[in-house]
Design a protein around this motif. Structure first.
Motif, PDB file in Angstrom:
ATOM      1  N   GLU A  52       1.144  -0.969   0.292  1.00  0.00           N
ATOM      2  CA  GLU A  52       0.088  -0.116  -0.147  1.00  0.00           C
ATOM      3  C   GLU A  52       0.634   0.965  -0.075  1.00  0.00           C
ATOM      4  OE1 GLU A  52      -2.957  -0.857   2.806  1.00  0.00           O
ATOM      5  OE2 GLU A  52      -4.321  -1.668   1.689  1.00  0.00           O
ATOM      6  N   ARG A  53       2.481   1.079   0.668  1.00  0.00           N
ATOM      7  CA  ARG A  53       2.752   2.582   0.692  1.00  0.00           C
ATOM      8  C   ARG A  53       3.735   2.695  -0.972  1.00  0.00           C
ATOM      9  NH1 ARG A  53       6.289   0.282   5.836  1.00  0.00           N
ATOM     10  NH2 ARG A  53       4.828   1.496   7.295  1.00  0.00           N
ATOM     11  N   ASP A  54       3.721   1.523  -1.426  1.00  0.00           N
ATOM     12  CA  ASP A  54       4.089   1.734  -2.868  1.00  0.00           C
ATOM     13  C   ASP A  54       3.269   1.979  -3.802  1.00  0.00           C
ATOM     14  OD1 ASP A  54       6.871   0.640  -2.031  1.00  0.00           O
ATOM     15  OD2 ASP A  54       6.114  -1.626  -2.766  1.00  0.00           O
ATOM     16  N   ARG A  55       2.207   1.811  -3.211  1.00  0.00           N
ATOM     17  CA  ARG A  55       0.607   1.934  -4.245  1.00  0.00           C
ATOM     18  C   ARG A  55       0.581   3.777  -4.337  1.00  0.00           C
ATOM     19  NH1 ARG A  55      -4.028   0.265  -2.479  1.00  0.00           N
ATOM     20  NH2 ARG A  55      -3.887   2.155  -1.418  1.00  0.00           N
ATOM     21  N   GLU A  56       0.813   4.332  -2.528  1.00  0.00           N
ATOM     22  CA  GLU A  56       0.288   5.404  -2.861  1.00  0.00           C
ATOM     23  C   GLU A  56       1.611   6.412  -3.130  1.00  0.00           C
ATOM     24  OE1 GLU A  56      -1.011   6.944   1.389  1.00  0.00           O
ATOM     25  OE2 GLU A  56       0.136   6.177   1.191  1.00  0.00           O
ATOM     26  N   ALA A  57       3.083   5.951  -3.470  1.00  0.00           N
ATOM     27  CA  ALA A  57       4.581   6.742  -3.518  1.00  0.00           C
ATOM     28  C   ALA A  57       3.950   6.570  -5.198  1.00  0.00           C
ATOM     29  CB  ALA A  57       5.147   6.175  -3.458  1.00  0.00           C
ATOM     30  N   ALA A  58       3.809   5.841  -5.397  1.00  0.00           N
ATOM     31  CA  ALA A  58       3.509   5.242  -7.227  1.00  0.00           C
ATOM     32  C   ALA A  58       2.561   6.103  -7.550  1.00  0.00           C
ATOM     33  CB  ALA A  58       3.285   3.786  -7.711  1.00  0.00           C
ATOM     34  N   ASP A  59       1.209   6.747  -7.065  1.00  0.00           N
ATOM     35  CA  ASP A  59       0.474   7.347  -7.518  1.00  0.00           C
ATOM     36  C   ASP A  59       0.565   9.158  -7.021  1.00  0.00           C
ATOM     37  OD1 ASP A  59      -2.435   8.177  -8.108  1.00  0.00           O
ATOM     38  OD2 ASP A  59      -2.320   8.992  -4.899  1.00  0.00           O
ATOM     39  N   ILE A  60       1.230   9.190  -6.460  1.00  0.00           N
ATOM     40  CA  ILE A  60       1.900  10.612  -5.869  1.00  0.00           C
ATOM     41  C   ILE A  60       2.879  11.185  -7.257  1.00  0.00           C
ATOM     42  CG2 ILE A  60       3.692  12.169  -4.496  1.00  0.00           C
ATOM     43  CD1 ILE A  60       2.165  10.795  -2.096  1.00  0.00           C
ATOM     44  N   ARG A  61       3.189  10.445  -7.630  1.00  0.00           N
ATOM     45  CA  ARG A  61       4.634  10.205  -8.632  1.00  0.00           C
ATOM     46  C   ARG A  61       3.646  10.808 -10.338  1.00  0.00           C
ATOM     47  NH1 ARG A  61       7.270   6.329  -6.105  1.00  0.00           N
ATOM     48  NH2 ARG A  61       6.374   4.463  -7.404  1.00  0.00           N
ATOM     49  N   ALA A  62       2.842   9.963 -10.365  1.00  0.00           N
ATOM     50  CA  ALA A  62       1.818   9.790 -11.277  1.00  0.00           C
ATOM     51  C   ALA A  62       1.729  11.234 -11.434  1.00  0.00           C
ATOM     52  CB  ALA A  62       0.849   7.991 -11.569  1.00  0.00           C
ATOM     53  N   GLY A  77       2.115  13.973 -10.106  1.00  0.00           N
ATOM     54  CA  GLY A  77       3.546  15.067  -9.917  1.00  0.00           C
ATOM     55  C   GLY A  77       3.699  15.449  -9.090  1.00  0.00           C
ATOM     56  N   LEU A  78       2.511  14.886  -8.008  1.00  0.00           N
ATOM     57  CA  LEU A  78       2.958  15.470  -6.417  1.00  0.00           C
ATOM     58  C   LEU A  78       4.675  15.118  -6.238  1.00  0.00           C
ATOM     59  CD1 LEU A  78      -0.701  14.495  -5.363  1.00  0.00           C
ATOM     60  CD2 LEU A  78       0.191  16.428  -6.451  1.00  0.00           C
ATOM     61  N   ASP A  79       5.231  14.578  -6.754  1.00  0.00           N
ATOM     62  CA  ASP A  79       6.807  14.535  -5.890  1.00  0.00           C
ATOM     63  C   ASP A  79       7.418  15.490  -6.254  1.00  0.00           C
ATOM     64  OD1 ASP A  79       6.462  13.357  -8.265  1.00  0.00           O
ATOM     65  OD2 ASP A  79       7.921  12.220  -7.969  1.00  0.00           O
TER      66      ASP A  79
END
Length: 97
Positions: A78-88, A90-92
Motif C-alpha cells: 500500500e505504501r508503494d501504491r501510494e508513492a506511485a500515485d503521488i509520482r503519477a 506529479g505531486l512529488d
C-alpha cells in the motif's frame, strides 16, 4: 498479504469504501501503518504517548503495532501504491512558485 488467520482484534476494523485493505483504529481514520510509523519512525513516540496524544486506549495502539508487524507485506504494498500515485500525479515535484 492478508490478516493472519485466527487473529482477532478488539480495537481494529476494516474501513468500507477505503482504498486501503489494512485495518484502522475503530471509530478513527487512523491506519495501523500510521500508528507503526509514529512509534517506529524518524521522530518516534512511545505507544503510551501516541495513545495519550490521540486519546485512544493503549491496547488499541498495541494491537495496531502487532497488526502492522504481522502484515508488513500488505502495508509495504500500500505504501508503494501510494508513492506511485503521488509520482503519477506529479505531486512529488517541488513547486516553482
Amino acid at each position: 498479504m492478508s490478516i493472519k488467520a485466527g487473529t482477532q482484534y478488539m480495537h481494529l476494523e476494516t474501513r468500507p469504501g477505503s482504498n486501503y485493505r489494512q485495518l484502522f483504529l475503530k471509530g478513527r481514520r487512523i491506519r495501523a501503518a500510521v500508528v507503526d510509523e509514529a512509534v517506529h519512525g524518524p521522530d518516534p513516540s512511545t505507544p503510551e504517548e501516541f495513545a495519550s496524544d490521540y486519546q485512544i486506549p493503549l491496547e488499541a495502539v498495541l494491537e495496531a503495532l502487532d497488526y502492522a508487524a504481522q502484515n508488513q507485506a500488505l502495508i509495504q504494498l500500500e505504501r508503494d501504491r501510494e508513492a506511485a500515485d503521488i509520482r503519477a500525479r506529479g505531486l512529488d515535484r517541488a513547486s516553482s512558485a
